[in-house]
Design an enzyme around this catalytic site. Structure first.
Site, PDB file in Angstrom:
ATOM      1  N   CYS A  12      33.921 -34.761  22.155  1.00 26.65           N
ATOM      2  CA  CYS A  12      34.392 -33.390  22.269  1.00 26.65           C
ATOM      3  C   CYS A  12      35.601 -33.231  21.347  1.00 26.65           C
ATOM      4  O   CYS A  12      36.115 -34.202  20.786  1.00 26.65           O
ATOM      5  CB  CYS A  12      34.786 -33.081  23.721  1.00 26.65           C
ATOM      6  SG  CYS A  12      36.153 -34.108  24.328  1.00 26.65           S
ATOM      7  N   HIS A  40      37.250 -43.631  26.847  1.00 24.22           N
ATOM      8  CA  HIS A  40      36.565 -44.514  27.781  1.00 24.22           C
ATOM      9  C   HIS A  40      35.242 -45.001  27.196  1.00 24.22           C
ATOM     10  O   HIS A  40      34.153 -44.659  27.666  1.00 24.22           O
ATOM     11  CB  HIS A  40      36.331 -43.803  29.122  1.00 24.22           C
ATOM     12  CG  HIS A  40      37.592 -43.590  29.901  1.00 24.22           C
ATOM     13  ND1 HIS A  40      37.779 -42.520  30.743  1.00 24.22           N
ATOM     14  CD2 HIS A  40      38.730 -44.314  29.960  1.00 24.22           C
ATOM     15  CE1 HIS A  40      38.971 -42.598  31.291  1.00 24.22           C
ATOM     16  NE2 HIS A  40      39.570 -43.676  30.828  1.00 24.22           N
ATOM     17  N   GLU A 130      43.601 -37.735  33.657  1.00 24.81           N
ATOM     18  CA  GLU A 130      43.811 -36.289  33.535  1.00 24.81           C
ATOM     19  C   GLU A 130      44.324 -35.719  34.844  1.00 24.81           C
ATOM     20  O   GLU A 130      45.254 -34.894  34.854  1.00 24.81           O
ATOM     21  CB  GLU A 130      42.512 -35.576  33.145  1.00 24.81           C
ATOM     22  CG  GLU A 130      42.711 -34.065  32.994  1.00 24.81           C
ATOM     23  CD  GLU A 130      41.417 -33.282  32.835  1.00 24.81           C
ATOM     24  OE1 GLU A 130      41.334 -32.153  33.374  1.00 24.81           O
ATOM     25  OE2 GLU A 130      40.482 -33.780  32.172  1.00 24.81           O
ATOM     26  N   THR A 166      38.967 -30.811  34.002  1.00 26.31           N
ATOM     27  CA  THR A 166      38.192 -30.110  32.971  1.00 26.31           C
ATOM     28  C   THR A 166      36.781 -30.639  32.788  1.00 26.31           C
ATOM     29  O   THR A 166      35.919 -29.922  32.265  1.00 26.31           O
ATOM     30  CB  THR A 166      38.915 -30.175  31.614  1.00 26.31           C
ATOM     31  OG1 THR A 166      39.065 -31.550  31.224  1.00 26.31           O
ATOM     32  CG2 THR A 166      40.284 -29.517  31.690  1.00 26.31           C
ATOM     33  N   ASN A 232      33.194 -38.182  32.694  1.00 28.58           N
ATOM     34  CA  ASN A 232      32.261 -37.212  32.126  1.00 28.58           C
ATOM     35  C   ASN A 232      30.881 -37.829  31.925  1.00 28.58           C
ATOM     36  O   ASN A 232      29.851 -37.192  32.157  1.00 28.58           O
ATOM     37  CB  ASN A 232      32.837 -36.699  30.801  1.00 28.58           C
ATOM     38  CG  ASN A 232      31.817 -35.984  29.950  1.00 28.58           C
ATOM     39  OD1 ASN A 232      31.316 -36.554  28.986  1.00 28.58           O
ATOM     40  ND2 ASN A 232      31.505 -34.764  30.294  1.00 28.58           N
TER      41      ASN A 232
END
Length: 290
Positions: A12, A40, A130, A166, A232
């Site tokens: 991203c 990660h 985060e 997020t 994610n």
């Protein structure tokens, strides 16, 4: 066998920006220190370590007086910046702009609670970097929940401000909000309740869910490439798995098993927002050799 790499998978913007900053700095100064893993993904970490990037831990920060230390895309709580300032550590801030805006929203919301009582609830993974940065904007007072089930344990006697990490699943976030709203209606015995839900899931992440569903559906086998620690990655892997049972999570080509495939399979390769494009291409090359 036909092989396709998902055009929408890969880093991203926040990760691209952090790695670009690291590589630019490493061209002029070595080593460069990063507070926590910059991404990660072990394969990408090893590539950057070979260039001179060194991962350090939070309890080591004060030792790096005069040195440059990078803040990764996940962001950090105010305490980290204060500590760096006190020990004259030179910070390179690569906090993702999306995460930074979320931190500012939570900080502003927290400031209003001094005159308007309420609580801040964050839907996210407890202990995730985060999330630690987000909780830090509230002086450690925010409540972190990881599921709709945990939402049932929240005290709803005060107004609630609900935020999300997020990279969380959008549908599950909606469910968390629904559970809180229902509990507040039952407890307060009124239809309109003081629940404010902030849309803080990254658009780039949210958009990947419908795209991945389509991608997984049109292939016989899916190889999902991601670091095992990627929050994610775990979310997006489950999206693929729910759409295509023949979805396999791999972090390295050594984990691929030939028994997963037949010669006529259409194989799709995709990954997390922390998965480099070169790693997915490496998987495709392995399959071509097979």
């Amino acid at each position: 066998m036909q092989i396709e790499i998902d055009a929408n998978s890969g880093f991203c913007f926040g990760v691209i920006n952090a790695i670009a900053l690291a590589e630019e700095e490493l061209q002029h100064h070595q080593p460069l220190y990063c507070l926590g893993e910059i991404v990660h993904n072990n394969a990408e970490l090893k590539r950057l370590e070979a260039k001179g990037l060194i991962t350090i831990h939070h309890d080591e920060l004060e030792k790096f007086t005069g040195q440059k230390v990078m803040i990764r895309a996940h962001g950090e709580p105010p305490e980290t910046f204060r500590k760096a300032y006190e020990h004259h550590v030179r910070i390179i801030d690569a906090t993702c702009p999306v995460v930074l805006r979320l931190q500012q929203k939570i900080k502003k919301c927290y400031a209003t609670l001094s005159c308007q009582p309420g609580i801040i609830v964050i839907y996210g993974k407890k202990g995730h970097p985060e999330v630690n940065g987000l909780v830090g904007q509230t002086g450690g007072t925010a409540i972190v929940i990881g599921s709709a089930e945990e939402a049932n344990d929240i005290d709803v006697s005060l107004p609630i401000h609900l935020f999300s990490q997020t990279t969380m699943d959008k549908e599950k976030y909606i469910e968390v909000a629904r559970v809180l709203r229902k509990k507040m209606q039952q407890t307060l015995q009124q239809e309109k309740v003081p629940l404010t839900v902030y849309q803080t899931i990254c658009g780039a992440v949210a958009n990947r869910v419908p795209e991945l569903r389509t991608f997984a559906h049109r292939h016989d086998v899916i190889l999902f490439v991601s670091g095992k620690e990627s929050s994610n990655g775990k979310v997006l892997y489950e999206v693929c798995k729910s759409e295509n049972p023949r979805t396999y999570f791999i972090s390295d080509i050594s984990e691929i098993q030939p028994a997963w495939f037949t010669p006529a399979d259409h194989v799709g390769i995709c990954g997390a927002t922390s998965t480099p494009r070169w790693q997915m291409e490496q998987v495709a090359e392995w399959l071509h050799n097979l």
